[in-house]
Scaffold this motif. Structure first.
Motif, PDB file in Angstrom:
ATOM      1  N   GLY A  84       0.788  -1.222   0.000  1.00  0.00           N
ATOM      2  CA  GLY A  84       0.000   0.000   0.000  1.00  0.00           C
ATOM      3  C   GLY A  84       0.823   1.276   0.000  1.00  0.00           C
ATOM      4  O   GLY A  84       0.265   2.368   0.071  1.00  0.00           O
ATOM      5  N   ARG A  85       2.138   1.152  -0.112  1.00  0.00           N
ATOM      6  CA  ARG A  85       3.005   2.325  -0.059  1.00  0.00           C
ATOM      7  C   ARG A  85       3.729   2.519  -1.383  1.00  0.00           C
ATOM      8  O   ARG A  85       4.279   1.577  -1.945  1.00  0.00           O
ATOM      9  N   ASP A  86       3.701   3.768  -1.871  1.00  0.00           N
ATOM     10  CA  ASP A  86       4.514   4.126  -3.032  1.00  0.00           C
ATOM     11  C   ASP A  86       5.936   4.309  -2.519  1.00  0.00           C
ATOM     12  O   ASP A  86       6.149   4.919  -1.465  1.00  0.00           O
ATOM     13  N   LEU A  87       6.906   3.781  -3.229  1.00  0.00           N
ATOM     14  CA  LEU A  87       8.292   3.763  -2.766  1.00  0.00           C
ATOM     15  C   LEU A  87       9.203   4.517  -3.718  1.00  0.00           C
ATOM     16  O   LEU A  87       9.085   4.378  -4.936  1.00  0.00           O
ATOM     17  N   THR A  88      10.135   5.277  -3.150  1.00  0.00           N
ATOM     18  CA  THR A  88      11.153   5.962  -3.946  1.00  0.00           C
ATOM     19  C   THR A  88      12.516   5.420  -3.536  1.00  0.00           C
ATOM     20  O   THR A  88      12.859   5.417  -2.350  1.00  0.00           O
ATOM     21  N   PHE A  89      13.253   4.962  -4.526  1.00  0.00           N
ATOM     22  CA  PHE A  89      14.607   4.463  -4.318  1.00  0.00           C
ATOM     23  C   PHE A  89      15.590   5.500  -4.861  1.00  0.00           C
ATOM     24  O   PHE A  89      15.473   5.908  -6.013  1.00  0.00           O
ATOM     25  N   ASP A  90      16.552   5.912  -4.033  1.00  0.00           N
ATOM     26  CA  ASP A  90      17.702   6.695  -4.488  1.00  0.00           C
ATOM     27  C   ASP A  90      18.852   5.702  -4.567  1.00  0.00           C
ATOM     28  O   ASP A  90      19.233   5.112  -3.555  1.00  0.00           O
ATOM     29  N   ILE A  91      19.388   5.526  -5.767  1.00  0.00           N
ATOM     30  CA  ILE A  91      20.319   4.433  -6.029  1.00  0.00           C
ATOM     31  C   ILE A  91      21.650   4.940  -6.549  1.00  0.00           C
ATOM     32  O   ILE A  91      21.708   5.877  -7.347  1.00  0.00           O
ATOM     33  N   ARG A  92      22.703   4.262  -6.128  1.00  0.00           N
ATOM     34  CA  ARG A  92      24.062   4.454  -6.649  1.00  0.00           C
ATOM     35  C   ARG A  92      24.504   3.098  -7.191  1.00  0.00           C
ATOM     36  O   ARG A  92      24.603   2.122  -6.447  1.00  0.00           O
ATOM     37  N   VAL A  93      24.737   3.025  -8.505  1.00  0.00           N
ATOM     38  CA  VAL A  93      25.226   1.783  -9.113  1.00  0.00           C
ATOM     39  C   VAL A  93      26.719   1.697  -8.809  1.00  0.00           C
ATOM     40  O   VAL A  93      27.507   2.521  -9.268  1.00  0.00           O
ATOM     41  N   GLU A  94      27.097   0.730  -8.023  1.00  0.00           N
ATOM     42  CA  GLU A  94      28.495   0.562  -7.611  1.00  0.00           C
ATOM     43  C   GLU A  94      29.299  -0.245  -8.623  1.00  0.00           C
ATOM     44  O   GLU A  94      30.464   0.047  -8.862  1.00  0.00           O
ATOM     45  N   SER A  95      28.669  -1.284  -9.177  1.00  0.00           N
ATOM     46  CA  SER A  95      29.415  -2.147 -10.099  1.00  0.00           C
ATOM     47  C   SER A  95      28.465  -2.817 -11.081  1.00  0.00           C
ATOM     48  O   SER A  95      27.300  -3.047 -10.786  1.00  0.00           O
ATOM     49  N   VAL A  96      29.004  -3.098 -12.248  1.00  0.00           N
ATOM     50  CA  VAL A  96      28.307  -3.862 -13.279  1.00  0.00           C
ATOM     51  C   VAL A  96      29.344  -4.778 -13.897  1.00  0.00           C
ATOM     52  O   VAL A  96      30.424  -4.319 -14.274  1.00  0.00           O
ATOM     53  N   ARG A  97      29.024  -6.050 -13.977  1.00  0.00           N
ATOM     54  CA  ARG A  97      29.942  -7.007 -14.604  1.00  0.00           C
ATOM     55  C   ARG A  97      29.149  -8.076 -15.312  1.00  0.00           C
ATOM     56  O   ARG A  97      27.961  -8.259 -15.066  1.00  0.00           O
ATOM     57  N   ASP A  98      29.823  -8.771 -16.225  1.00  0.00           N
ATOM     58  CA  ASP A  98      29.185  -9.904 -16.885  1.00  0.00           C
ATOM     59  C   ASP A  98      28.983 -11.015 -15.858  1.00  0.00           C
ATOM     60  O   ASP A  98      29.851 -11.259 -15.009  1.00  0.00           O
ATOM     61  N   ALA A  99      27.832 -11.667 -15.925  1.00  0.00           N
ATOM     62  CA  ALA A  99      27.560 -12.804 -15.051  1.00  0.00           C
ATOM     63  C   ALA A  99      28.407 -13.990 -15.482  1.00  0.00           C
ATOM     64  O   ALA A  99      28.703 -14.147 -16.676  1.00  0.00           O
TER      65      ALA A  99
END
Length: 165
Positions: A132-147
């Motif tokens: 029942g709650r609208d949510l706001t995420f403030d995000i910092r992408v730390e890393s991205v790599r191939d799986a």
């Protein structure tokens, strides 16, 4: 060489602050380890996961997810009175309104939120705590790599040092 963009078969590490519709911070992992997930693995809300698509390590972004795409609406009839002894792990635990407890069931444990605690009974709300709650995420992408092929086969990200099943 271009930076790897988030998409299929990538593992993302991120930090976040989570806010409700009144801009109250609900939780944060800014001081902890980044959350890791394999893009497409369903361990992150679908709407949140889609907001990651195309982002790169080092990017900051915010996304607001309406409750219908987050944890659904709150159903007022999803309350239950349970014997206190079903919730206690020994030692006479003290339950207070707002506490999240584990309620044993036929299909494993379910989370419930304490509404009221009596001497012998505890009233719990079986809705997800964020329903029942609208949510706001403030995000910092730390890393991205191939799986890795193992992560793809297992369907989830593995942390540092691999994964032990």
């Amino acid at each position: 060489m271009s930076e790897l963009a988030i998409g299929s078969h990538t593992v993302i590490g991120f930090r976040y602050d989570l806010y409700d519709e009144a801009a109250n911070r609900i939780e944060s992992n800014r001081d902890g380890n980044p959350v890791l997930f394999l893009f497409g693995d369903r361990s992150v809300l679908a709407a949140l996961q889609e907001a990651f698509r195309g982002k790169c390590a080092g990017e900051d972004f915010s996304v607001t997810i309406p409750h219908g795409q987050a944890y659904g609406r709150r159903y007022p009839d999803r309350t239950k009175r349970v014997p206190r002894k079903r919730l206690e792990a020994g030692g006479g635990a003290r339950f207070r309104p707002g506490d999240v407890v584990s309620l044993p069931g036929d299909h494993g444990a379910a989370q419930a939120t304490v509404i009221k605690a009596g001497k012998f009974q505890v009233d719990v709300d079986l809705n997800h705590p964020l329903a029942g709650r609208d949510l706001t995420f403030d995000i910092r992408v730390e890393s991205v790599r191939d799986a890795t092929s193992e992560e793809i086969a297992h369907g989830h990200a593995h942390g540092p040092g691999g994964h032990h099943h």
